[in-house]
Design an enzyme around this catalytic site. Structure first.
Site, mmCIF file in Angstrom:
data_model
loop_
_atom_site.group_PDB
_atom_site.id
_atom_site.type_symbol
_atom_site.label_atom_id
_atom_site.label_comp_id
_atom_site.label_asym_id
_atom_site.label_seq_id
_atom_site.Cartn_x
_atom_site.Cartn_y
_atom_site.Cartn_z
ATOM 1 N N GLY A 107 -2.002 -1.654 -1.911
ATOM 2 C CA GLY A 107 -0.683 -2.189 -2.188
ATOM 3 C C GLY A 107 0.409 -1.155 -2.156
ATOM 4 N N CYS A 108 0.088 0.082 -1.802
ATOM 5 C CA CYS A 108 1.034 1.176 -1.915
ATOM 6 C C CYS A 108 1.751 1.398 -0.603
ATOM 7 C CB CYS A 108 0.318 2.443 -2.337
ATOM 8 S SG CYS A 108 1.429 3.810 -2.624
ATOM 9 N N GLY A 109 3.055 1.195 -0.579
ATOM 10 C CA GLY A 109 3.799 1.374 0.650
ATOM 11 C C GLY A 109 4.495 2.701 0.765
ATOM 12 N N CYS A 111 3.335 5.744 -0.932
ATOM 13 C CA CYS A 111 2.534 6.833 -1.476
ATOM 14 C C CYS A 111 2.712 8.084 -0.632
ATOM 15 C CB CYS A 111 1.056 6.445 -1.490
ATOM 16 S SG CYS A 111 0.686 5.002 -2.463
#
Length: 264
Positions: A107-109, A111
């Site tokens: 879900g990390c856009g 990072c």
């Protein structure tokens, strides 16, 4: 490392402890490698990797056109998959301005971004055509009919491209919403589709990076089944992007730039 998009596993359903066989989506490390150097590692569904690599490279601003990827090779390893790319001209210099080193969760856009200024980048002003209000209202339901991996697993996101009068003409799925959008944008670029001629449709909320990627693709309308964040809305307003969210049940909420929504 499996390259099949899902695997089946035994479980029990409660109450009653009934045995079931459940399909679970795979998450595979996908490395974006430019000129032999790894730029990013994303956890993603192991399908449509060429689309993913092309879309990611476009939405990161590394290239401006898919033709600037001179060579793209997909190489499977025991630990994951590499998308090996060679770019035209001096495009490699853009990697230094937006360099990443990330093995982030799905879900990390953002990072691994190395500075605050890199996280909120300037966006191009988007154009776009008008889209009839009923087509916007029906867009997420239409996209739902083009999600075979979700039908199998109930655990993935999708992004689709809506053309006025034609409906959803292209869709991509992934365990990550950012990845699904990159795959869609890459598929559109590889097929020569003009994003300004329609709308991007999402099965997720609208976060900052979903607006960024949509604007970088050149789409003028973004439709999502869930709500935007406050800052994502501010970015959409600044980029001239029409944002229709909470699109479900035959209705939607219009947040900014209403001029592209064609009413009777």
């Amino acid at each position: 490392m499996s390259q099949h998009p899902f695997a089946r596993h035994a479980a029990t359903r409660h109450p009653g402890a009934s045995p079931i066989l459940r399909s679970l989506p795979e998450e595979t490390p996908i490395a974006m490698v430019y000129h032999g150097s790894t730029h990013a590692v994303m956890m993603a569904s192991p399908q449509d990797i060429e689309d993913f690599a092309t879309g990611f490279t476009l939405t990161e601003g590394v290239i401006e056109d898919a033709s600037q990827i001179e060579d793209l090779r997909i190489v499977a390893h025991e630990a994951g998959i590499e998308a090996q790319m060679w770019l035209a001209g001096d495009r490699g210099e853009r990697l230094a301005a937006r360099r990443r080193s990330m093995a982030g969760p799905v879900g990390c856009g953002l990072c691994g971004i190395e500075s605050l200024s890199a996280a909120i980048r300037d966006l191009p002003q988007v154009g776009g055509v008008g889209i009839p209000e009923p087509e916007i209202a029906a867009a997420t339901d239409a996209l739902r009919a083009m999600q075979p991996l979700h039908d199998e697993t109930r655990a993935v996101h999708a992004a689709g491209f809506l053309l006025p009068g034609q409906g959803i003409v292209l869709a991509r799925e992934d365990v990550g919403r950012h990845n699904a959008l990159d795959k869609l944008i890459g598929a559109m670029a590889r097929q020569g589709m003009d994003a300004s001629k329609g709308a991007i449709v999402l099965t997720s909320r609208v976060s900052v990076e979903m607006v960024q990627k949509t604007a970088m693709a050149g789409a003028g309308v973004l439709v999502a089944v869930s709500a935007p964040t406050a800052h994502a809305l501010r970015l959409a307003e600044g980029a001239g992007l029409t944002l229709a969210a909470l699109a479900r049940g035959g209705g939607f909420e219009l947040f900014c730039h209403p001029g592209r929504i064609v009413t009777a």
